[in-house]
Design a protein around this motif. Structure first.
Motif, PDB file in Angstrom:
ATOM      1  N   LEU A  98      49.670  71.987  34.958  1.00 57.98           N
ATOM      2  CA  LEU A  98      48.640  72.897  34.458  1.00 57.98           C
ATOM      3  C   LEU A  98      47.810  72.227  33.370  1.00 57.98           C
ATOM      4  O   LEU A  98      46.584  72.388  33.322  1.00 57.98           O
ATOM      5  CB  LEU A  98      49.288  74.176  33.916  1.00 57.98           C
ATOM      6  CG  LEU A  98      49.914  75.107  34.953  1.00 57.98           C
ATOM      7  CD1 LEU A  98      50.666  76.239  34.264  1.00 57.98           C
ATOM      8  CD2 LEU A  98      48.843  75.675  35.885  1.00 57.98           C
ATOM      9  N   LYS A  99      48.467  71.473  32.483  1.00 59.28           N
ATOM     10  CA  LYS A  99      47.734  70.787  31.415  1.00 59.28           C
ATOM     11  C   LYS A  99      46.785  69.741  31.997  1.00 59.28           C
ATOM     12  O   LYS A  99      45.656  69.573  31.515  1.00 59.28           O
ATOM     13  CB  LYS A  99      48.686  70.126  30.431  1.00 59.28           C
ATOM     14  CG  LYS A  99      47.960  69.460  29.245  1.00 59.28           C
ATOM     15  CD  LYS A  99      48.912  68.856  28.257  1.00 59.28           C
ATOM     16  CE  LYS A  99      48.154  68.354  27.027  1.00 59.28           C
ATOM     17  NZ  LYS A  99      47.218  67.251  27.346  1.00 59.28           N
ATOM     18  N   ALA A 100      47.227  69.022  33.025  1.00 57.92           N
ATOM     19  CA  ALA A 100      46.369  68.010  33.637  1.00 57.92           C
ATOM     20  C   ALA A 100      45.111  68.637  34.221  1.00 57.92           C
ATOM     21  O   ALA A 100      43.998  68.109  34.061  1.00 57.92           O
ATOM     22  CB  ALA A 100      47.138  67.259  34.716  1.00 57.92           C
ATOM     23  N   LEU A 101      45.269  69.779  34.868  1.00 56.02           N
ATOM     24  CA  LEU A 101      44.106  70.474  35.420  1.00 56.02           C
ATOM     25  C   LEU A 101      43.190  70.975  34.311  1.00 56.02           C
ATOM     26  O   LEU A 101      41.958  70.862  34.392  1.00 56.02           O
ATOM     27  CB  LEU A 101      44.556  71.642  36.302  1.00 56.02           C
ATOM     28  CG  LEU A 101      45.259  71.274  37.608  1.00 56.02           C
ATOM     29  CD1 LEU A 101      45.820  72.525  38.281  1.00 56.02           C
ATOM     30  CD2 LEU A 101      44.288  70.556  38.546  1.00 56.02           C
ATOM     31  N   THR A 102      43.784  71.522  33.259  1.00 56.42           N
ATOM     32  CA  THR A 102      42.990  72.012  32.128  1.00 56.42           C
ATOM     33  C   THR A 102      42.240  70.878  31.456  1.00 56.42           C
ATOM     34  O   THR A 102      41.068  71.009  31.091  1.00 56.42           O
ATOM     35  CB  THR A 102      43.907  72.709  31.109  1.00 56.42           C
ATOM     36  OG1 THR A 102      44.572  73.797  31.742  1.00 56.42           O
ATOM     37  CG2 THR A 102      43.100  73.244  29.937  1.00 56.42           C
ATOM     38  N   ASP A 103      42.904  69.729  31.295  1.00 53.65           N
ATOM     39  CA  ASP A 103      42.259  68.569  30.669  1.00 53.65           C
ATOM     40  C   ASP A 103      41.082  68.082  31.502  1.00 53.65           C
ATOM     41  O   ASP A 103      40.045  67.678  30.953  1.00 53.65           O
ATOM     42  CB  ASP A 103      43.267  67.437  30.480  1.00 53.65           C
ATOM     43  CG  ASP A 103      44.266  67.718  29.364  1.00 53.65           C
ATOM     44  OD1 ASP A 103      44.028  68.666  28.585  1.00 53.65           O
ATOM     45  OD2 ASP A 103      45.276  67.001  29.281  1.00 53.65           O
ATOM     46  N   GLN A 104      41.231  68.107  32.833  1.00 55.64           N
ATOM     47  CA  GLN A 104      40.137  67.671  33.703  1.00 55.64           C
ATOM     48  C   GLN A 104      38.918  68.572  33.531  1.00 55.64           C
ATOM     49  O   GLN A 104      37.784  68.100  33.427  1.00 55.64           O
ATOM     50  CB  GLN A 104      40.588  67.667  35.158  1.00 55.64           C
ATOM     51  CG  GLN A 104      41.560  66.555  35.499  1.00 55.64           C
ATOM     52  CD  GLN A 104      42.024  66.615  36.946  1.00 55.64           C
ATOM     53  OE1 GLN A 104      41.501  67.375  37.753  1.00 55.64           O
ATOM     54  NE2 GLN A 104      43.030  65.824  37.281  1.00 55.64           N
ATOM     55  N   LEU A 105      39.148  69.877  33.504  1.00 66.19           N
ATOM     56  CA  LEU A 105      38.041  70.818  33.327  1.00 66.19           C
ATOM     57  C   LEU A 105      37.420  70.656  31.946  1.00 66.19           C
ATOM     58  O   LEU A 105      36.189  70.709  31.790  1.00 66.19           O
ATOM     59  CB  LEU A 105      38.542  72.254  33.513  1.00 66.19           C
ATOM     60  CG  LEU A 105      38.979  72.632  34.928  1.00 66.19           C
ATOM     61  CD1 LEU A 105      39.602  74.024  34.938  1.00 66.19           C
ATOM     62  CD2 LEU A 105      37.788  72.582  35.889  1.00 66.19           C
ATOM     63  N   ARG A 106      38.261  70.448  30.948  1.00 68.86           N
ATOM     64  CA  ARG A 106      37.767  70.274  29.577  1.00 68.86           C
ATOM     65  C   ARG A 106      36.927  69.010  29.469  1.00 68.86           C
ATOM     66  O   ARG A 106      35.877  68.996  28.826  1.00 68.86           O
ATOM     67  CB  ARG A 106      38.952  70.226  28.613  1.00 68.86           C
ATOM     68  CG  ARG A 106      38.576  70.092  27.141  1.00 68.86           C
ATOM     69  CD  ARG A 106      39.832  70.219  26.285  1.00 68.86           C
ATOM     70  NE  ARG A 106      39.510  69.996  24.885  1.00 68.86           N
ATOM     71  CZ  ARG A 106      39.510  68.815  24.302  1.00 68.86           C
ATOM     72  NH1 ARG A 106      39.788  67.734  25.007  1.00 68.86           N
ATOM     73  NH2 ARG A 106      39.212  68.701  23.019  1.00 68.86           N
ATOM     74  N   ASP A 107      37.398  67.938  30.107  1.00 68.12           N
ATOM     75  CA  ASP A 107      36.652  66.678  30.063  1.00 68.12           C
ATOM     76  C   ASP A 107      35.273  66.842  30.699  1.00 68.12           C
ATOM     77  O   ASP A 107      34.283  66.294  30.207  1.00 68.12           O
ATOM     78  CB  ASP A 107      37.434  65.575  30.780  1.00 68.12           C
ATOM     79  CG  ASP A 107      38.658  65.127  29.990  1.00 68.12           C
ATOM     80  OD1 ASP A 107      38.731  65.453  28.789  1.00 68.12           O
ATOM     81  OD2 ASP A 107      39.534  64.486  30.580  1.00 68.12           O
ATOM     82  N   LEU A 108      35.209  67.576  31.798  1.00 74.92           N
ATOM     83  CA  LEU A 108      33.921  67.798  32.453  1.00 74.92           C
ATOM     84  C   LEU A 108      32.957  68.524  31.517  1.00 74.92           C
ATOM     85  O   LEU A 108      31.758  68.247  31.505  1.00 74.92           O
ATOM     86  CB  LEU A 108      34.113  68.596  33.740  1.00 74.92           C
ATOM     87  CG  LEU A 108      34.759  67.851  34.912  1.00 74.92           C
ATOM     88  CD1 LEU A 108      35.019  68.808  36.070  1.00 74.92           C
ATOM     89  CD2 LEU A 108      33.876  66.693  35.370  1.00 74.92           C
ATOM     90  N   ALA A 109      33.485  69.472  30.746  1.00 77.99           N
ATOM     91  CA  ALA A 109      32.640  70.232  29.826  1.00 77.99           C
ATOM     92  C   ALA A 109      32.134  69.385  28.675  1.00 77.99           C
ATOM     93  O   ALA A 109      31.133  69.730  28.047  1.00 77.99           O
ATOM     94  CB  ALA A 109      33.414  71.435  29.284  1.00 77.99           C
ATOM     95  N   PHE A 110      32.804  68.270  28.397  1.00 72.85           N
ATOM     96  CA  PHE A 110      32.444  67.425  27.261  1.00 72.85           C
ATOM     97  C   PHE A 110      31.724  66.142  27.661  1.00 72.85           C
ATOM     98  O   PHE A 110      31.505  65.277  26.823  1.00 72.85           O
ATOM     99  CB  PHE A 110      33.690  67.063  26.450  1.00 72.85           C
ATOM    100  CG  PHE A 110      34.195  68.185  25.587  1.00 72.85           C
ATOM    101  CD1 PHE A 110      33.382  68.782  24.647  1.00 72.85           C
ATOM    102  CD2 PHE A 110      35.496  68.652  25.715  1.00 72.85           C
ATOM    103  CE1 PHE A 110      33.834  69.811  23.847  1.00 72.85           C
ATOM    104  CE2 PHE A 110      35.966  69.685  24.925  1.00 72.85           C
ATOM    105  CZ  PHE A 110      35.132  70.263  23.986  1.00 72.85           C
ATOM    106  N   VAL A 111      31.370  66.001  28.935  1.00 77.96           N
ATOM    107  CA  VAL A 111      30.717  64.778  29.413  1.00 77.96           C
ATOM    108  C   VAL A 111      29.255  65.056  29.737  1.00 77.96           C
ATOM    109  O   VAL A 111      28.925  66.053  30.392  1.00 77.96           O
ATOM    110  CB  VAL A 111      31.440  64.225  30.654  1.00 77.96           C
ATOM    111  CG1 VAL A 111      30.658  63.066  31.272  1.00 77.96           C
ATOM    112  CG2 VAL A 111      32.840  63.756  30.284  1.00 77.96           C
ATOM    113  N   ASP A 112      28.369  64.178  29.279  1.00 76.73           N
ATOM    114  CA  ASP A 112      26.953  64.278  29.608  1.00 76.73           C
ATOM    115  C   ASP A 112      26.760  63.882  31.070  1.00 76.73           C
ATOM    116  O   ASP A 112      27.154  62.791  31.488  1.00 76.73           O
ATOM    117  CB  ASP A 112      26.139  63.353  28.691  1.00 76.73           C
ATOM    118  CG  ASP A 112      24.669  63.359  29.045  1.00 76.73           C
ATOM    119  OD1 ASP A 112      24.040  64.422  28.944  1.00 76.73           O
ATOM    120  OD2 ASP A 112      24.164  62.289  29.431  1.00 76.73           O
ATOM    121  N   SER A 113      26.162  64.753  31.838  1.00 78.71           N
ATOM    122  CA  SER A 113      26.074  64.543  33.287  1.00 78.71           C
ATOM    123  C   SER A 113      25.199  63.346  33.664  1.00 78.71           C
ATOM    124  O   SER A 113      25.417  62.717  34.696  1.00 78.71           O
ATOM    125  CB  SER A 113      25.547  65.805  33.975  1.00 78.71           C
ATOM    126  OG  SER A 113      24.260  66.147  33.476  1.00 78.71           O
TER     127      SER A 113
END
Length: 313
Positions: free
Chosen positions: A132-147
């Motif tokens: 669950l943490k790995a999935l949450t981290d992936q979503l969090r990383d996407l929110a913090f990356v400039d597209s």
């Protein structure tokens, strides 16, 4: 079968923190997880918080009843800090009443395991929470990356700046900041087109990211053609040297810019600030200093880095 002379890269193991005031309980859990995890241990609440700040574990197995700071308070403090609030906590305790379990979940724990433990159950629950943490981290990383550029965005900058500011205040070490602006970027876009402009921003981002090598240094896209670099634990003179080298690296990339009045290639200007965070100061003050220096760099001809003078200079 093919063979290779290249050494195999080590697989990064999840980082697990075991917290219990009874060494025998830590030993039992250590034996259970030692083959699959990088394990850290703490025997009281203060030590646990210090390990979390220093090592940033992926998961914590935390006892509730401990002398001094109990597990509930440890969990509260972890969830109150931006640096540790995303670390999942599983309480492992001899308490098993419903109200006690509810109290643990209310302070932010993700699970509650009663002693004596069942090894298969503990391993299964730990595995579930890590997934669950790995999935949450992936979503969090996407929110913090400039597209566009692929480097961290302004939202990530704001979070990291706050964390590093608090770190500097606690440990009495400076925080450096470089604001960078691509020179004559509107003219570049007008002449070469927005696709070329996007490619140039990507090239600048790649250069900045590859040029920062110290631990916790962070290159971010601040907005538009502006970038920001966080430099923890660095003096102003050293931050200025890094900013100057970044300016040179961008110029040496040799991206043509026919309409620039500064050079025949793409260049950047940089404003630099660094200070030890004080009780009457905030990250906004550091940002204001760097922004003022960036304005000076532009006013003095661009393609250069200007640093803020220390107070009293």
């Amino acid at each position: 079968m093919t063979t290779s002379n290249e050494p195999e890269l080590p697989t990064l193991r999840p980082r697990l923190l075991l917290v219990d005031d009874q060494p025998i309980n830590i030993q039992i859990l250590y034996q259970l997880f030692q083959d699959d995890f990088e394990i850290f241990m703490a025997t009281d609440g203060q030590q646990a918080l210090a390990v979390c700040e220093r090592e940033s574990p992926d998961l914590i197995l935390l006892d509730v009843v401990m002398p001094g700071m109990d597990g509930l308070e440890v969990c509260r403090r972890l969830k109150a800090s931006p640096a540790t609030r995303t670390i999942p906590v599983i309480f492992v305790t001899g308490q098993n009443a419903p109200n006690e379990e509810a109290a643990g979940l209310e302070v932010g724990a993700v699970d509650f395991i009663s002693k004596p433990i069942s090894p298969p159950v503990v391993k299964a629950r730990v595995k579930t929470q890590l997934k669950l943490k790995a999935l949450t981290d992936q979503l969090r990383d996407l929110a913090f990356v400039d597209s566009l550029t692929g480097i961290p965005n302004r939202r990530r900058f704001d979070e990291a700046c706050s964390q590093e500011w608090n770190f500097g205040r606690r440990h009495n070490v400076p925080l450096g900041l470089i604001l960078i602006d691509v020179d004559h970027f509107k003219a570049y876009n007008d002449h070469y087109g927005h696709q070329a402009g996007d490619a140039t921003l990507q090239a600048v981002a790649t250069t900045l990211k590859s040029s920062l090598r110290r631990p916790r240094e962070l290159a971010t896209r601040f907005g538009g053609e502006e970038f920001a670099c966080l430099l923890p634990s660095i003096a102003l003179s050293d931050a200025l040297q890094i900013a100057s080298s970044l300016c040179r690296a961008i110029q040496e990339a040799g991206l043509p810019h026919e309409l620039s009045t500064t050079a025949s290639v793409v260049t950047v200007s940089a404003g630099v600030a660094s200070e030890i965070p004080g009780p009457e100061r905030s990250p906004a003050d550091l940002l204001k200093q760097a922004d003022a220096c960036l304005y000076q760099a532009k006013s003095q001809g661009r393609n250069r880095a200007i640093a803020a003078l220390p107070d009293g200079a």
